[in-house]
Design an enzyme around this catalytic site. Structure first.
Site, PDB file in Angstrom:
ATOM      1  N   GLU A 130      48.372 -50.311 -68.731  1.00  0.00           N
ATOM      2  CA  GLU A 130      48.373 -49.533 -69.986  1.00  0.00           C
ATOM      3  C   GLU A 130      49.649 -48.704 -70.094  1.00  0.00           C
ATOM      4  OE1 GLU A 130      46.478 -50.543 -72.622  1.00  0.00           O
ATOM      5  OE2 GLU A 130      44.861 -50.363 -71.168  1.00  0.00           O
ATOM      6  N   HIS A 131      50.248 -48.734 -71.288  1.00  0.00           N
ATOM      7  CA  HIS A 131      51.509 -48.020 -71.547  1.00  0.00           C
ATOM      8  C   HIS A 131      52.632 -48.561 -70.661  1.00  0.00           C
ATOM      9  CE1 HIS A 131      50.131 -44.994 -74.462  1.00  0.00           C
ATOM     10  NE2 HIS A 131      48.985 -45.070 -73.819  1.00  0.00           N
ATOM     11  N   LEU A 181      40.543 -53.146 -79.972  1.00  0.00           N
ATOM     12  CA  LEU A 181      40.443 -54.573 -79.650  1.00  0.00           C
ATOM     13  C   LEU A 181      41.512 -55.390 -80.368  1.00  0.00           C
ATOM     14  CD1 LEU A 181      37.836 -53.957 -78.153  1.00  0.00           C
ATOM     15  CD2 LEU A 181      36.826 -55.964 -79.203  1.00  0.00           C
ATOM     16  N   SER A 182      42.404 -54.680 -81.017  1.00  0.00           N
ATOM     17  CA  SER A 182      43.542 -55.301 -81.674  1.00  0.00           C
ATOM     18  C   SER A 182      43.168 -56.226 -82.829  1.00  0.00           C
ATOM     19  CB  SER A 182      44.428 -56.045 -80.675  1.00  0.00           C
ATOM     20  OG  SER A 182      45.696 -56.144 -81.256  1.00  0.00           O
ATOM     21  N   SER A 183      42.480 -55.646 -83.787  1.00  0.00           N
ATOM     22  CA  SER A 183      42.204 -56.388 -85.020  1.00  0.00           C
ATOM     23  C   SER A 183      43.511 -56.725 -85.733  1.00  0.00           C
ATOM     24  CB  SER A 183      41.310 -55.566 -85.948  1.00  0.00           C
ATOM     25  OG  SER A 183      41.977 -54.403 -86.394  1.00  0.00           O
ATOM     26  N   SER A 184      44.532 -55.892 -85.531  1.00  0.00           N
ATOM     27  CA  SER A 184      45.799 -56.117 -86.242  1.00  0.00           C
ATOM     28  C   SER A 184      46.493 -57.379 -85.719  1.00  0.00           C
ATOM     29  CB  SER A 184      46.711 -54.894 -86.126  1.00  0.00           C
ATOM     30  OG  SER A 184      46.978 -54.569 -84.780  1.00  0.00           O
ATOM     31  N   ASP A 230      49.582 -57.264 -77.577  1.00  0.00           N
ATOM     32  CA  ASP A 230      48.417 -57.713 -78.342  1.00  0.00           C
ATOM     33  C   ASP A 230      48.618 -59.104 -78.928  1.00  0.00           C
ATOM     34  OD1 ASP A 230      47.760 -55.157 -77.736  1.00  0.00           O
ATOM     35  OD2 ASP A 230      47.702 -54.428 -79.807  1.00  0.00           O
ATOM     36  N   TYR A 235      51.230 -41.040 -78.885  1.00  0.00           N
ATOM     37  CA  TYR A 235      51.822 -42.317 -78.468  1.00  0.00           C
ATOM     38  C   TYR A 235      53.346 -42.223 -78.534  1.00  0.00           C
ATOM     39  CZ  TYR A 235      52.700 -47.404 -78.509  1.00  0.00           C
ATOM     40  OH  TYR A 235      53.150 -48.673 -78.236  1.00  0.00           O
TER      41      TYR A 235
HETATM   42  P1  ADP Z   1      43.453 -52.208 -83.875  1.00  0.00           P
HETATM   43  O1  ADP Z   1      44.512 -53.251 -83.871  1.00  0.00           O
HETATM   44  O2  ADP Z   1      43.292 -51.578 -82.536  1.00  0.00           O
HETATM   45  O3  ADP Z   1      42.148 -52.669 -84.415  1.00  0.00           O
HETATM   46  P2  ADP Z   1      45.279 -51.046 -85.735  1.00  0.00           P
HETATM   47  O4  ADP Z   1      45.388 -49.696 -86.340  1.00  0.00           O
HETATM   48  O5  ADP Z   1      46.442 -51.573 -84.997  1.00  0.00           O
HETATM   49  O6  ADP Z   1      43.966 -51.037 -84.830  1.00  0.00           O
HETATM   50  O7  ADP Z   1      44.944 -52.108 -86.861  1.00  0.00           O
HETATM   51  C1  ADP Z   1      43.898 -51.857 -87.765  1.00  0.00           C
HETATM   52  C2  ADP Z   1      44.371 -52.173 -89.166  1.00  0.00           C
HETATM   53  O8  ADP Z   1      44.566 -53.607 -89.303  1.00  0.00           O
HETATM   54  C3  ADP Z   1      43.373 -51.827 -90.241  1.00  0.00           C
HETATM   55  O9  ADP Z   1      43.503 -50.485 -90.621  1.00  0.00           O
HETATM   56  C4  ADP Z   1      43.777 -52.784 -91.357  1.00  0.00           C
HETATM   57  O10 ADP Z   1      44.908 -52.302 -92.061  1.00  0.00           O
HETATM   58  C5  ADP Z   1      44.217 -54.014 -90.595  1.00  0.00           C
HETATM   59  N1  ADP Z   1      43.106 -54.977 -90.487  1.00  0.00           N
HETATM   60  C6  ADP Z   1      42.514 -55.425 -89.359  1.00  0.00           C
HETATM   61  N2  ADP Z   1      41.511 -56.308 -89.649  1.00  0.00           N
HETATM   62  C7  ADP Z   1      41.481 -56.404 -90.999  1.00  0.00           C
HETATM   63  C8  ADP Z   1      40.664 -57.149 -91.921  1.00  0.00           C
HETATM   64  N3  ADP Z   1      39.679 -57.945 -91.524  1.00  0.00           N
HETATM   65  N4  ADP Z   1      40.917 -56.985 -93.230  1.00  0.00           N
HETATM   66  C9  ADP Z   1      41.906 -56.161 -93.658  1.00  0.00           C
HETATM   67  N5  ADP Z   1      42.685 -55.452 -92.839  1.00  0.00           N
HETATM   68  C10 ADP Z   1      42.483 -55.561 -91.531  1.00  0.00           C
HETATM   69 MG    MG Z   2      46.553 -52.927 -83.453  1.00  0.00          MG
END
Ligand code: ADP
Ligand code: MG
Length: 375
Positions: free
Chosen positions: A27-28, A118-121, A165, A217
């Site tokens: 991490e980091h 969990l890195s949704s981005s 990620d 961060y």
């Molecule tokens: P993490 O990657 O840890 O989940 P982040 O802040 O890096 O957190 O990314 C989250 C952002 O990614 C959300 O605020 C949104 O802008 C975008 N995002 C992720 N999944 C979706 C989705 N299914 N629909 C629209 N935007 C999404």
């Molecule tokens: Mg992210």
């Protein structure tokens, strides 16, 4: 009928999927040119995509119920507001990398919780990036795809993230973790045969993100750059613990502790890889414990919610547990004997309740394959 058909009135040309990830250890270390050991998980973002002939890129998020659009030819660098910056950003970054990105309708649908660590981005960027490059008829190297996702996030979303990620999302392999050297971008698949080991990988999402996450961060990154400068190296990757300790006077207490975390964490990642490759899973427990303690005491990015979750998991019989992700909230990760998963979840919830904290979300994730075409 699919959400895509409802919105676009036709079926998509294909559906692509890319996973979220959980970081086992390291991490980091990514922005210090170091080592990380993430695992792609069985939660991901699906992008249903159909080529358009008018050069327009239109996107829609099922989770947010919101859309956006831009002409591909008009995409430019520069921070753009809103979630569509991830989609338009990755199209821009691919085009900058020489991919002839076509116009498209893009519908994304994700079961990676946003902002939980969990890195949704990265899942979003990699699913869309893979879809657009395949529709362009170009086979884009997976690391190039990851870099396009990172570039989108750095230069269009405006988040100074490392490469971990996206690399986990494209290079993940079922039953495995991914050792990534963030300097050379070399990737090695490391066996993580949880089922054979009788273990589950458990995420404990604290459901909090503290207000100082972004500033904290940035401050940690700055301290690392300063420490490397004072030590006369390009990155903290290049120094030993002895060199850091010997420079205590010049570094000062805070930079000394930040550097000590990074250097010791790099060593722990490599030790964890050796443990997994030699089948010595018991060694992971102390390594995860040392990682958590170092993040809490030297790097100061843990919070009471994470400490409580980690302690509860260990009390209930986890083999190892630590905070995961950038810190200041988000999730912890634990390796838990299969029969103790309910007890860990129960203990974590009870501990949060008695400390007057939010009820954590606890669930099992499975090491999974990286970004791929589904249909
Ligand atoms: P993490 O990657 O840890 O989940 P982040 O802040 O890096 O957190 O990314 C989250 C952002 O990614 C959300 O605020 C949104 O802008 C975008 N995002 C992720 N999944 C979706 C989705 N299914 N629909 C629209 N935007 C999404
Ligand atoms: Mg992210």
């Amino acid at each position: 009928m699919s959400a895509f058909f409802d919105l676009v009135g036709r079926e998509p040309d294909g559906v692509w999927s890319a996973p979220g990830r959980v970081n086992l250890i390291g991490e980091h270390t990514d922005y210090n040119d170091g080592f990380v050991l993430p695992v792609a998980v069985d939660r991901g973002c699906r992008a249903s995509v159909r080529r358009r002939d008018d050069g327009m890129l239109r996107c829609w998020s099922v989770q947010l119920g919101k859309g956006a659009q831009s002409a591909v030819a008009e995409l430019v660098a520069g921070v753009t507001e809103g979630w569509s910056a991830y989609v338009l950003g990755v199209a821009w970054a691919l085009r900058e990398a020489g991919v002839p990105v076509p116009g498209a309708d893009v519908v994304v649908d994700s079961d990676v919780p946003a902002g939980a660590g969990l890195s949704s981005s990265a899942a979003l960027e990699c699913a869309v990036g893979l879809a657009l490059s395949e529709l362009a008829g170009v086979e884009v190297d997976r690391t190039v795809l990851a870099l396009a996702g990172q570039r989108a996030e750095n230069e269009v979303v405006g988040a100074p993230v490392g490469i971990m990620d996206q690399m986990a999302s494209v290079h993940g392999r079922a039953g495995s973790a991914v050792l990534l050297d963030c300097r050379t971008r070399e990737v090695r698949t490391v066996p993580l045969p949880l089922r054979e080991l009788g273990l589950a990988l458990v995420v404990l999402d604290t459901r909090v993100t503290h207000a100082h996450a972004t500033g904290g961060y940035a401050a940690r990154r700055r301290a690392c750059v300063e420490a490397a400068g004072l030590l006369g190296v390009a990155a903290l990757r290049d120094v030993s613990l002895e060199q850091v300790e010997a420079a205590a006077g010049e570094l000062g207490d805070e930079r000394l502790r930040r550097a000590r975390h990074v250097v010791s964490e790099n060593a722990r990642v490599l030790a964890a890889v050796r443990a997994l490759e030699t089948g010595d899973v018991a060694a992971l427990g102390p390594l995860m414990a040392a990682s958590h303690a170092s993040l809490r005491d030297d790097f100061e990015v843990s919070v009471v919610e994470l400490d409580t979750a980690v302690e509860a998991a260990l009390d209930a019989g986890a083999v190892g547990a630590r905070m995961t992700g950038g810190g200041f909230g988000g999730s912890a990760v634990a390796l838990v004997p299969l029969d103790l998963v309910p007890a860990v979840a129960e203990r974590a919830r009870a501990a949060a309740l008695s400390a007057d904290l939010r009820r954590p979300d606890v669930y099992v994730v499975t090491p999974s394959d990286g970004a791929r075409r589904l249909s």
